[in-house]
Scaffold this active site. Structure first.
Site, PDB file in Angstrom:
ATOM      1  N   LYS A  73      -8.147  -8.005  -9.949  1.00  0.00           N
ATOM      2  CA  LYS A  73      -8.855  -8.057  -8.661  1.00  0.00           C
ATOM      3  C   LYS A  73      -9.937  -6.999  -8.736  1.00  0.00           C
ATOM      4  O   LYS A  73      -9.681  -5.818  -8.519  1.00  0.00           O
ATOM      5  CB  LYS A  73      -7.861  -7.757  -7.536  1.00  0.00           C
ATOM      6  CG  LYS A  73      -8.202  -8.353  -6.197  1.00  0.00           C
ATOM      7  CD  LYS A  73      -9.513  -7.885  -5.619  1.00  0.00           C
ATOM      8  CE  LYS A  73      -9.499  -6.465  -5.124  1.00  0.00           C
ATOM      9  NZ  LYS A  73     -10.849  -6.000  -4.723  1.00  0.00           N
ATOM     10  N   GLY A  88      -8.891   3.679  -8.381  1.00  0.00           N
ATOM     11  CA  GLY A  88      -9.765   3.696  -7.213  1.00  0.00           C
ATOM     12  C   GLY A  88      -9.527   4.972  -6.426  1.00  0.00           C
ATOM     13  O   GLY A  88      -9.076   5.980  -6.973  1.00  0.00           O
ATOM     14  N   SER A  89      -9.826   4.915  -5.151  1.00  0.00           N
ATOM     15  CA  SER A  89      -9.776   6.143  -4.351  1.00  0.00           C
ATOM     16  C   SER A  89      -8.336   6.484  -3.946  1.00  0.00           C
ATOM     17  O   SER A  89      -7.451   5.621  -3.920  1.00  0.00           O
ATOM     18  CB  SER A  89     -10.628   5.962  -3.099  1.00  0.00           C
ATOM     19  OG  SER A  89     -10.043   4.973  -2.285  1.00  0.00           O
ATOM     20  N   THR A  90      -8.138   7.739  -3.594  1.00  0.00           N
ATOM     21  CA  THR A  90      -6.803   8.184  -3.182  1.00  0.00           C
ATOM     22  C   THR A  90      -6.333   7.480  -1.908  1.00  0.00           C
ATOM     23  O   THR A  90      -5.171   7.041  -1.854  1.00  0.00           O
ATOM     24  CB  THR A  90      -6.798   9.722  -3.042  1.00  0.00           C
ATOM     25  OG1 THR A  90      -7.118  10.279  -4.333  1.00  0.00           O
ATOM     26  CG2 THR A  90      -5.434  10.250  -2.608  1.00  0.00           C
ATOM     27  N   GLU A 121      -4.423   5.693 -10.810  1.00  0.00           N
ATOM     28  CA  GLU A 121      -5.543   6.534 -11.281  1.00  0.00           C
ATOM     29  C   GLU A 121      -6.475   6.693 -10.086  1.00  0.00           C
ATOM     30  O   GLU A 121      -7.224   5.775  -9.749  1.00  0.00           O
ATOM     31  CB  GLU A 121      -6.267   5.851 -12.449  1.00  0.00           C
ATOM     32  CG  GLU A 121      -5.437   5.728 -13.708  1.00  0.00           C
ATOM     33  CD  GLU A 121      -5.243   7.030 -14.446  1.00  0.00           C
ATOM     34  OE1 GLU A 121      -5.712   8.085 -13.959  1.00  0.00           O
ATOM     35  OE2 GLU A 121      -4.612   7.001 -15.514  1.00  0.00           O
ATOM     36  N   THR A 123      -6.951   4.424  -0.827  1.00  0.00           N
ATOM     37  CA  THR A 123      -6.500   3.067  -1.176  1.00  0.00           C
ATOM     38  C   THR A 123      -5.218   3.129  -1.998  1.00  0.00           C
ATOM     39  O   THR A 123      -4.305   2.313  -1.805  1.00  0.00           O
ATOM     40  CB  THR A 123      -7.598   2.316  -1.967  1.00  0.00           C
ATOM     41  OG1 THR A 123      -8.813   2.370  -1.232  1.00  0.00           O
ATOM     42  CG2 THR A 123      -7.225   0.870  -2.191  1.00  0.00           C
ATOM     43  N   GLY A 124      -5.144   4.104  -2.890  1.00  0.00           N
ATOM     44  CA  GLY A 124      -3.917   4.273  -3.681  1.00  0.00           C
ATOM     45  C   GLY A 124      -2.704   4.470  -2.791  1.00  0.00           C
ATOM     46  O   GLY A 124      -1.636   3.891  -3.027  1.00  0.00           O
ATOM     47  N   GLU A 171     -15.066  14.792  -2.378  1.00  0.00           N
ATOM     48  CA  GLU A 171     -15.570  14.110  -3.581  1.00  0.00           C
ATOM     49  C   GLU A 171     -16.926  13.460  -3.273  1.00  0.00           C
ATOM     50  O   GLU A 171     -16.997  12.534  -2.476  1.00  0.00           O
ATOM     51  CB  GLU A 171     -14.573  13.038  -4.042  1.00  0.00           C
ATOM     52  CG  GLU A 171     -14.999  12.395  -5.351  1.00  0.00           C
ATOM     53  CD  GLU A 171     -14.095  11.241  -5.795  1.00  0.00           C
ATOM     54  OE1 GLU A 171     -13.429  10.624  -4.954  1.00  0.00           O
ATOM     55  OE2 GLU A 171     -14.086  10.969  -7.012  1.00  0.00           O
ATOM     56  N   CYS A 192     -14.887   9.141 -12.113  1.00  0.00           N
ATOM     57  CA  CYS A 192     -13.692   9.776 -11.530  1.00  0.00           C
ATOM     58  C   CYS A 192     -13.546  11.197 -12.044  1.00  0.00           C
ATOM     59  O   CYS A 192     -13.423  12.131 -11.266  1.00  0.00           O
ATOM     60  CB  CYS A 192     -12.456   8.952 -11.838  1.00  0.00           C
ATOM     61  SG  CYS A 192     -12.254   8.589 -13.587  1.00  0.00           S
TER      62      CYS A 192
HETATM   63  P1  NAD Z   1     -11.666   2.007  -3.644  1.00  0.00           P
HETATM   64  O1  NAD Z   1     -10.329   2.652  -3.482  1.00  0.00           O
HETATM   65  O2  NAD Z   1     -12.526   1.842  -2.453  1.00  0.00           O
HETATM   66  O3  NAD Z   1     -11.501   0.530  -4.250  1.00  0.00           O
HETATM   67  C1  NAD Z   1     -10.789   0.310  -5.469  1.00  0.00           C
HETATM   68  C2  NAD Z   1     -10.261  -1.114  -5.465  1.00  0.00           C
HETATM   69  O4  NAD Z   1      -9.220  -1.262  -4.503  1.00  0.00           O
HETATM   70  C3  NAD Z   1     -11.298  -2.170  -5.135  1.00  0.00           C
HETATM   71  O5  NAD Z   1     -11.124  -3.276  -6.000  1.00  0.00           O
HETATM   72  C4  NAD Z   1     -10.955  -2.524  -3.700  1.00  0.00           C
HETATM   73  O6  NAD Z   1     -11.372  -3.816  -3.332  1.00  0.00           O
HETATM   74  C5  NAD Z   1      -9.438  -2.435  -3.728  1.00  0.00           C
HETATM   75  N1  NAD Z   1      -8.786  -2.254  -2.430  1.00  0.00           N
HETATM   76  C6  NAD Z   1      -9.323  -1.782  -1.272  1.00  0.00           C
HETATM   77  N2  NAD Z   1      -8.366  -1.728  -0.313  1.00  0.00           N
HETATM   78  C7  NAD Z   1      -7.215  -2.158  -0.882  1.00  0.00           C
HETATM   79  C8  NAD Z   1      -5.861  -2.298  -0.414  1.00  0.00           C
HETATM   80  N3  NAD Z   1      -5.509  -1.970   0.827  1.00  0.00           N
HETATM   81  N4  NAD Z   1      -4.927  -2.745  -1.277  1.00  0.00           N
HETATM   82  C9  NAD Z   1      -5.257  -3.032  -2.555  1.00  0.00           C
HETATM   83  N5  NAD Z   1      -6.504  -2.911  -3.061  1.00  0.00           N
HETATM   84  C10 NAD Z   1      -7.472  -2.490  -2.235  1.00  0.00           C
HETATM   85  O7  NAD Z   1     -12.385   2.827  -4.794  1.00  0.00           O
HETATM   86  P2  NAD Z   1     -13.907   2.667  -5.308  1.00  0.00           P
HETATM   87  O8  NAD Z   1     -14.803   3.166  -4.217  1.00  0.00           O
HETATM   88  O9  NAD Z   1     -14.106   1.309  -5.874  1.00  0.00           O
HETATM   89  O10 NAD Z   1     -13.933   3.682  -6.540  1.00  0.00           O
HETATM   90  C11 NAD Z   1     -14.279   5.032  -6.415  1.00  0.00           C
HETATM   91  C12 NAD Z   1     -13.039   5.901  -6.413  1.00  0.00           C
HETATM   92  O11 NAD Z   1     -12.240   5.600  -7.544  1.00  0.00           O
HETATM   93  C13 NAD Z   1     -13.362   7.378  -6.511  1.00  0.00           C
HETATM   94  O12 NAD Z   1     -12.516   8.102  -5.659  1.00  0.00           O
HETATM   95  C14 NAD Z   1     -13.028   7.706  -7.972  1.00  0.00           C
HETATM   96  O13 NAD Z   1     -12.721   9.063  -8.197  1.00  0.00           O
HETATM   97  C15 NAD Z   1     -11.876   6.800  -8.214  1.00  0.00           C
HETATM   98  N6  NAD Z   1     -11.707   6.515  -9.635  1.00  0.00           N
HETATM   99  C16 NAD Z   1     -10.622   7.027 -10.287  1.00  0.00           C
HETATM  100  C17 NAD Z   1     -10.475   6.823 -11.663  1.00  0.00           C
HETATM  101  C18 NAD Z   1      -9.312   7.402 -12.435  1.00  0.00           C
HETATM  102  O14 NAD Z   1      -9.130   7.039 -13.598  1.00  0.00           O
HETATM  103  N7  NAD Z   1      -8.509   8.278 -11.840  1.00  0.00           N
HETATM  104  C19 NAD Z   1     -11.431   6.071 -12.353  1.00  0.00           C
HETATM  105  C20 NAD Z   1     -12.517   5.552 -11.642  1.00  0.00           C
HETATM  106  C21 NAD Z   1     -12.639   5.776 -10.281  1.00  0.00           C
END
Ligand code: NAD
Length: 476
Positions: free
Chosen positions: A177, A228-230, A250, A232-233, A382, A284
């Site tokens: 996704k 992705g972001s904390t 991550e 959303t995680g 961030e 990230c």
């Molecule tokens: P994001 O959390 O906004 O989105 C990440 C993904 O999650 C997208 O595909 C999004 O559609 C999906 N998503 C959104 N809501 C969701 C939910 N409720 N349930 C499941 N999936 C959902 O992150 P972003 O803005 O795309 O990326 C930037 C962030 O990612 C920054 O904070 C960056 O530091 C982090 N990041 C971390 C790493 C790592 O390896 N630790 C690598 C790259 C980016």
């Protein structure tokens, strides 16, 4: 005939044609020019359920193929990426915004091939944990089933490979996704990989909102690989609870770098710059706040400013550029707001900080901010963009305390001439990785993961393979 001769060749246009929806698509625009790149379909829950059902049945045959054949196919997948590298890089540049040149689009596509090969290469044998004549216990690594992979928009192809390569290697099927900002890059990558993979083991469902949550609550998905972001995680951790899914998280980072008083400002300027500004800061594990000892503060500011001013920013397809736009308007606004907060608090702008808000494209100029309060939002939040705050310190203990003071702990770095002294400071930092005299370099052989709220679970190497497997102990 060699493998390369038999590989399907795409152009960027034929790749785009292959992934276009028949009707009812959503426009994806180039963040540098506002031009149409292509359209993405809008599948919803029924299509996601169908993809998971296909994955469930494809996974059984994939697991039965055996490890040697899966390794061979991952290498063939790497061949396919290499044969289509330029077509993929151009599409990635147009959709994500990152330049072709420098550590950007071509670099990212190259990393996809390297990670596929490296992941095919690691040996993971059953481990004999006890063999004392009375007890024989062996630990095996079985497939989990279907893995859901949810990714961000900053390195959409490379991070997809980080998720899918170990999952496939361990005999799982994958449903991806992608971020709604960069779906075409992931669809195109999968199109290329699927020229060599069996049908159904790798699928992408790029569509309407809510699909990520649907994947992370799906009863037939065994594991979620999330980057992705904390915030959303945290949602995914909650939504995966009812099915007790395995999860690798991550998450976001706000990496600190500490420059010790014995560092050579001119020698480290280039490394500091790329540590912070790779992918125009949208990384990230980029260097996001820099603590510099007072003795060399002015010299570091000067050397970094000189180097930063020399790196061209502009449209990605122009070969001269090494920095691009921010990928989307929301991210532009975050960076703009944080730099404004620093300016309003009296921080000193060394470079940039003056975006043309009416220009086409989400270009935010390379920005360095000095004499900033350690608690300013540009330091403690961030920024995920091309704006680096430089905080002055006079006592190393104080720098370590400030570096460790946030809830995140992805990467960090220590810069100095005496390597042992730098390593002693590195040992005190709370992070998944600490680099010495560099920042953010990743390697498929070296485990990578976050500390604190930057996540849990490791990627890469044999450690990474184990995270995509169900441990199974056989005793007797
Ligand atoms: P994001 O959390 O906004 O989105 C990440 C993904 O999650 C997208 O595909 C999004 O559609 C999906 N998503 C959104 N809501 C969701 C939910 N409720 N349930 C499941 N999936 C959902 O992150 P972003 O803005 O795309 O990326 C930037 C962030 O990612 C920054 O904070 C960056 O530091 C982090 N990041 C971390 C790493 C790592 O390896 N630790 C690598 C790259 C980016």
């Amino acid at each position: 005939m060699t493998t390369a001769d038999t590989t399907t060749r795409f152009t960027t246009e034929s790749l785009l044609t292959a992934i276009q929806p028949e009707s009812g698509g959503r426009d994806i625009l180039d963040p540098a020019t506002g031009e149409l790149v292509g359209q993405v379909g809008q599948p919803g829950r029924p299509e996601l359920d169908a993809a998971v059902a296909t994955a469930v049945s494809a996974q059984r045959d994939w697991a039965d193929l055996g490890d040697a054949e899966r390794r061979r196919l991952l290498n063939r997948a790497a061949d396919a990426v290499e044969a289509n590298a330029e077509a993929l890089a151009v599409l990635l540049s147009r959709e994500q915004g990152k330049p072709l040149n420098g550590p950007n689009a071509r670099f990212e596509v190259g990393a996809c091939a390297s990670w596929l090969r490296a992941t095919a290469d690691f040996d993971l044998e059953p481990e004999t944990v006890v063999d004392d004549g009375q007890t024989f216990a062996q630990l095996h690594y079985r497939p989990l089933g279907v893995v859901g992979a949810i990714g961000p928009w900053n390195w959409p192809m490379m991070i997809s490979v980080w998720q899918l390569a170990p999952a496939l290697r361990m005999g799982n099927a994958v449903v991806m996704k992608p971020s709604s900002y960069t779906p075409l890059s992931v669809l195109a990558l999968a199109e290329v990989l699927n020229t060599v993979l069996p049908t159904g083991v790798l699928q992408v469902v790029a569509g309407r909102g809510g699909l990520g949550e649907a994947l992370s609550t799906h009863p037939d998905v065994a594991k979620i690989m999330f980057t992705g972001s904390t915030p959303t995680g945290k949602s995914i951790i909650r939504s995966s609870a009812d099915t007790v899914k395995r999860i690798t998280m991550e998450l976001g980072g706000n990496d600190a770098g500490i420059v010790l008083p014995d560092a050579d400002p001119k020698a480290i300027a280039e490394g500091l710059f790329w540590g912070a500004f790779i992918n125009t800061g949208q990384t990230c594990a980029a260097l996001k706040r820099l603590y510099v000892h007072a003795d060399i503060y002015d010299a570091v500011c000067e050397a970094l400013t000189e180097f930063a001013a020399s790196v061209p920013m502009g449209i990605g397809l122009d070969e001269t550029n090494e920095l691009g736009p921010l990928q989307n308007e929301a991210q532009f606004d975050i960076v703009d707001g944080l730099v404004e907060s620093a300016k309003n608090a009296g921080a000193r702008i060394l470079l940039g900080g003056d975006p043309d808000r009416d220009a086409t494209g989400y270009f935010y100029p390379t920005t360095l901010v000095a004499d900033i309060d350690p608690q300013n939002p540009l330091v403690v939040e961030e920024q995920f963009g091309p704006a680096l705050p430089l905080v002055k310190y006079s006592d190393v203990d104080e720098a370590v305390r400030m570096a460790n003071s946030l809830e995140t702990g992805l990467g960090s770095s220590v810069w100095g001439t005496d390597r042992n002294a730098a390593a002693a400071v590195a040992a005190r930092l709370e992070a998944g990785t600490t680099w010495i005299n560099s920042h953010g370099g990743v390697d498929p052989r070296i485990p990578f993961g976050g500390a604190k709220q930057s996540g849990y679970g490791l990627e890469f190497g044999v450690h990474g393979l184990k995270q995509l497997a169900q441990p199974h102990v056989i005793v007797g």
